[in-house]
Design a protein around this motif. Structure first.
Motif, mmCIF file in Angstrom:
data_model
loop_
_atom_site.group_PDB
_atom_site.id
_atom_site.type_symbol
_atom_site.label_atom_id
_atom_site.label_comp_id
_atom_site.label_asym_id
_atom_site.label_seq_id
_atom_site.Cartn_x
_atom_site.Cartn_y
_atom_site.Cartn_z
ATOM 1 N N ALA A 128 7.434 -8.252 -7.768
ATOM 2 C CA ALA A 128 8.224 -7.539 -6.762
ATOM 3 C C ALA A 128 8.750 -6.238 -7.350
ATOM 4 O O ALA A 128 9.297 -6.219 -8.445
ATOM 5 N N ALA A 129 8.560 -5.142 -6.623
ATOM 6 C CA ALA A 129 8.984 -3.793 -7.041
ATOM 7 C C ALA A 129 8.135 -3.252 -8.181
ATOM 8 O O ALA A 129 8.464 -2.241 -8.781
ATOM 9 N N THR A 140 0.820 -1.204 0.000
ATOM 10 C CA THR A 140 0.000 0.000 0.000
ATOM 11 C C THR A 140 0.858 1.260 0.000
ATOM 12 O O THR A 140 0.554 2.236 -0.683
ATOM 13 N N VAL A 141 1.949 1.236 0.750
ATOM 14 C CA VAL A 141 2.824 2.414 0.850
ATOM 15 C C VAL A 141 3.705 2.546 -0.380
ATOM 16 O O VAL A 141 3.884 3.633 -0.926
ATOM 17 N N VAL A 142 4.288 1.451 -0.839
ATOM 18 C CA VAL A 142 5.242 1.485 -1.938
ATOM 19 C C VAL A 142 4.895 0.459 -3.015
ATOM 20 O O VAL A 142 4.648 0.781 -4.157
ATOM 21 N N GLY A 143 4.883 -0.801 -2.628
ATOM 22 C CA GLY A 143 4.656 -1.872 -3.572
ATOM 23 C C GLY A 143 5.897 -2.716 -3.755
ATOM 24 O O GLY A 143 6.715 -2.438 -4.617
ATOM 25 N N SER A 144 6.101 -3.695 -2.945
ATOM 26 C CA SER A 144 7.191 -4.671 -3.052
ATOM 27 C C SER A 144 7.011 -5.741 -1.990
ATOM 28 O O SER A 144 7.972 -6.368 -1.563
ATOM 29 N N GLY A 145 5.773 -5.933 -1.570
ATOM 30 C CA GLY A 145 5.501 -6.890 -0.509
ATOM 31 C C GLY A 145 5.880 -8.312 -0.858
ATOM 32 O O GLY A 145 6.156 -9.131 0.031
ATOM 33 N N VAL A 184 2.785 1.553 -18.755
ATOM 34 C CA VAL A 184 1.989 0.940 -17.692
ATOM 35 C C VAL A 184 1.638 -0.499 -18.079
ATOM 36 O O VAL A 184 1.643 -1.405 -17.239
ATOM 37 N N LEU A 185 1.348 -0.724 -19.357
ATOM 38 C CA LEU A 185 1.077 -2.082 -19.831
ATOM 39 C C LEU A 185 2.284 -2.986 -19.604
ATOM 40 O O LEU A 185 2.154 -4.125 -19.120
ATOM 41 N N LEU A 186 3.478 -2.492 -19.943
ATOM 42 C CA LEU A 186 4.694 -3.289 -19.745
ATOM 43 C C LEU A 186 4.943 -3.575 -18.268
ATOM 44 O O LEU A 186 5.374 -4.679 -17.914
ATOM 45 N N SER A 187 4.654 -2.601 -17.417
ATOM 46 C CA SER A 187 4.808 -2.841 -15.982
ATOM 47 C C SER A 187 3.800 -3.886 -15.519
ATOM 48 O O SER A 187 4.069 -4.660 -14.591
ATOM 49 N N GLY A 188 2.646 -3.941 -16.176
ATOM 50 C CA GLY A 188 1.658 -4.963 -15.875
ATOM 51 C C GLY A 188 2.134 -6.348 -16.272
ATOM 52 O O GLY A 188 1.865 -7.339 -15.578
ATOM 53 N N VAL A 189 2.846 -6.435 -17.394
ATOM 54 C CA VAL A 189 3.426 -7.712 -17.820
ATOM 55 C C VAL A 189 4.385 -8.214 -16.745
ATOM 56 O O VAL A 189 4.349 -9.384 -16.344
ATOM 57 N N TYR A 190 5.234 -7.316 -16.281
ATOM 58 C CA TYR A 190 6.185 -7.671 -15.217
ATOM 59 C C TYR A 190 5.443 -8.082 -13.952
ATOM 60 O O TYR A 190 5.761 -9.085 -13.318
ATOM 61 N N GLY A 191 4.425 -7.314 -13.579
ATOM 62 C CA GLY A 191 3.665 -7.610 -12.370
ATOM 63 C C GLY A 191 2.923 -8.928 -12.452
ATOM 64 O O GLY A 191 2.844 -9.661 -11.463
ATOM 65 N N GLY A 192 2.388 -9.255 -13.618
ATOM 66 C CA GLY A 192 1.698 -10.513 -13.778
ATOM 67 C C GLY A 192 2.646 -11.700 -13.729
ATOM 68 O O GLY A 192 2.250 -12.797 -13.309
ATOM 69 N N TYR A 193 3.894 -11.475 -14.111
ATOM 70 C CA TYR A 193 4.883 -12.548 -14.099
ATOM 71 C C TYR A 193 5.433 -12.795 -12.697
ATOM 72 O O TYR A 193 5.536 -13.918 -12.247
ATOM 73 N N PHE A 194 5.790 -11.707 -12.007
ATOM 74 C CA PHE A 194 6.340 -11.863 -10.653
ATOM 75 C C PHE A 194 5.856 -10.768 -9.719
ATOM 76 O O PHE A 194 5.211 -11.032 -8.726
#
Length: 247
Positions: free
Chosen positions: A152-153, A16-21, A140-150
């Motif tokens: 962290a950060a 919630t504060v940053v995003g890397s839980g 933002v789409l590319l960051s979503g690809v990363y987020g869907g894969y793993f």
């Protein structure tokens, strides 16, 4: 499994504060013998309620950002689906090799965001409009690809992009970041729940802990001045980088 519950609480707060839980929960699950891919997909599903809790906690900062959230949210959902598909079809080395570089880029964007934003405003009037310049959506789409894969950060990267592209306070952008990260996790989590091997006990423990953590994070996060919030983002990002380089 109390440790998993506590890890979920800590992750919900940090997300919630940053995003890397995920840097807390994923290693915890591995330490308890959960297979890596199962740990990854269970972690993604388990943290979704926590992100939703953080979004609710930041609802005041989200006022007036509905159109922006819908537009950029579509990019996050598409990216999250692609990332989930990559996790289920490609070897870890195919994507994780670029993770450290992505984290570094995110940190640089966060640190230099005030100067870059000033430069953009001075030379390209109107470039940082309500939804930002054209490149914000695909990034933002590319960051979503990363987020869907793993994932962290993921929040560090999103905050760097939003801070440069959109003229808003960091607190309001942090609320938007929670929405975008939640959509990524939600779409990826739905795909994982349907086709992947999920440890539902882990999911339940992480969900309970992260919901509480989301409220704690919202209370703490909105009290941080912009400069302090930027320092917190950088510190968490450096920890994420160290974890990836040393694992």
């Amino acid at each position: 499994m109390a440790a998993v519950l506590l890890a979920g609480l800590a992750a919900g707060t940090i997300n919630t504060v940053v995003g890397s839980g995920t840097l807390i929960t994923f290693p915890t699950l591995l330490a308890f013998g959960v297979p890596p891919v199962t740990a990854n997909v269970s972690n993604t599903i388990g943290l979704v309620p926590g992100v939703a809790s953080g979004v609710w906690g930041y609802r005041r900062e989200l006022e007036g950002q509905r159109g922006r959230a819908i537009r950029l949210g579509s990019a996050s959902m598409i990216g999250g689906a692609i990332g989930a598909a990559l996790l289920l079809s490609l070897p870890e080395s195919a994507f994780s090799a670029i993770v450290p570089a992505l984290i570094v880029v995110g940190l640089v964007l966060v640190v230099l965001q005030p100067r870059i934003s000033t430069w953009v405003d001075a030379r390209h009037e109107g470039a940082r409009a309500e939804n930002g310049p054209w490149w914000v959506w695909p990034v933002v789409l590319l960051s979503g690809v990363y987020g869907g894969y793993f994932g962290a950060a993921q929040g560090v990267i999103i905050m760097g992009v939003l801070g440069i592209g959109i003229a808003e306070t960091l607190q309001r952008l942090n609320g938007l970041k929670n929405v975008l990260a939640g959509l990524v996790n939600g779409v990826a989590g739905l795909i994982f729940a349907l086709v992947a091997d999920v440890d539902w006990t882990v999911v339940l423990l992480l969900a309970v802990g992260s919901v509480v953590g989301g409220q704690v994070g919202a209370t703490v996060g909105r009290r941080l001045p912009a400069g302090v919030l930027r320092v917190v983002i950088v510190v968490v990002g450096l920890v994420a980088l160290a974890v990836f380089l040393l694992r």
